[in-house]
Enzyme design. Sequence first.
Site, short mmCIF file in Angstrom:
data_model
loop_
_atom_site.label_atom_id
_atom_site.label_comp_id
_atom_site.label_asym_id
_atom_site.label_seq_id
_atom_site.Cartn_x
_atom_site.Cartn_y
_atom_site.Cartn_z
N ASP A 110 0.72 -1.28 -0.01
CA ASP A 110 -0.04 -0.01 -0.09
C ASP A 110 0.84 1.24 -0.09
O ASP A 110 0.34 2.46 -0.17
CB ASP A 110 -0.96 0.11 1.21
CG ASP A 110 -0.21 -0.32 2.45
OD1 ASP A 110 0.82 0.15 2.70
OD2 ASP A 110 -0.93 -0.80 3.31
N HIS A 125 6.69 -7.68 -1.07
CA HIS A 125 5.59 -8.09 -2.11
C HIS A 125 5.43 -7.19 -3.09
O HIS A 125 4.28 -7.24 -3.86
CB HIS A 125 4.40 -8.52 -1.19
CG HIS A 125 4.48 -9.65 -0.39
ND1 HIS A 125 3.58 -9.84 0.64
CD2 HIS A 125 5.75 -10.76 -0.07
CE1 HIS A 125 4.01 -11.05 1.24
NE2 HIS A 125 5.28 -11.58 0.76
N CYS A 136 8.16 -5.21 -22.86
CA CYS A 136 9.09 -4.25 -23.36
C CYS A 136 9.80 -3.75 -22.04
O CYS A 136 10.80 -3.01 -22.15
CB CYS A 136 8.71 -3.03 -24.11
SG CYS A 136 7.55 -1.86 -23.43
N CYS A 186 4.15 -0.56 -26.42
CA CYS A 186 4.41 -1.57 -27.53
C CYS A 186 3.19 -2.51 -27.66
O CYS A 186 2.90 -3.54 -28.46
CB CYS A 186 5.56 -2.63 -27.09
SG CYS A 186 5.16 -3.54 -25.57
N SER A 225 0.82 -12.10 11.04
CA SER A 225 0.57 -13.37 11.87
C SER A 225 1.86 -14.16 11.49
O SER A 225 1.89 -15.58 11.85
CB SER A 225 -0.60 -13.89 11.18
OG SER A 225 -0.62 -14.04 10.08
N GLY A 251 -3.96 -11.44 18.09
CA GLY A 251 -4.07 -12.82 18.07
C GLY A 251 -2.71 -13.62 17.84
O GLY A 251 -1.63 -12.73 17.97
#
Length: 303
Positions: A110, A125, A136, A186, A225, A251
Amino acid sequence: MSVLDLDAETTAAVERAADALAGHRVAVLTGAGVSTDSGIPDYRGKGAPVRTPMTAQQFLADDTSRRRYWVGSHLGWRTFAAAAPNDGHRALAALEHAGIASGVITQNVDGLHVRAGSKRVVELHGTMRRVSCLHCGQVFDRRDLAVRIERDNPWITVPENVELGPDGDVLPGASDGFVIPDCSVCGGMLKPEVVFFGEYIPLEKFREAEQLVRSSSALLIAGSSLVVNSGIRLLDRARRRRLPVVIVNRGETRGDTRATVKIDAGTSEVLTALGRELAGRWDRTVVVGSSGDPSHPRAPRRN
């Protein structure tokens, strides 16, 4: 919950975390939980919907899959573009500015760490900010591509025209008639510079993350996590060197048993409190370098 409203248990845990990290150069690893207070959903948290992410193979296979992906991706990007960094992002940027954090490794795409002011950010990522041509290699700014998409598909700007599934993907039929963007140089196939489900993180990007951990003497994990293997591998690198590890996440995580301190609470309020605690101690401590040896004390701040 604000920082002032932290309960006694969380406050005590923050103090233990500060004890563990004080005097260290801290590498930071973040996941989706850091961005939930900015309005970006965490699809792995408690109560999250079942994910059905599109794989790279599906994206490359046919136009139907690409249409579905691009509709969801465009609407997802608009959510990212409208989101603002939260207190957690700003707390981490402040730690880096103060010389306490060595940088941020993030599993998020983000761009909020960059917008919050963090300078050394390893985006494991990838990022939604750029799109590249698979033929290209031309790179496009996502904002410019968004203008093209909305020009060619004006109906997409009306929310009720498209129904989204839990992973930001569109439901069958919702992308009918969508004009897929192509390379204006292209005519080749475009793909956002993100790691798709089923793809490997580029080796050079993971090595950059490893180097950040290697040049640090502690690891702070926030909002992850640790289900994704890249995160648990970086935790393993830190534990092999016996570095203190602090995990902040609502958690359970896969790394809880390996953490020096685990704080089960929201990242925004905890990172803000932890940042203030570390900043208060920083001038009084000896900085520990990546080798584990103490170096010079931090010079007094100048107002």
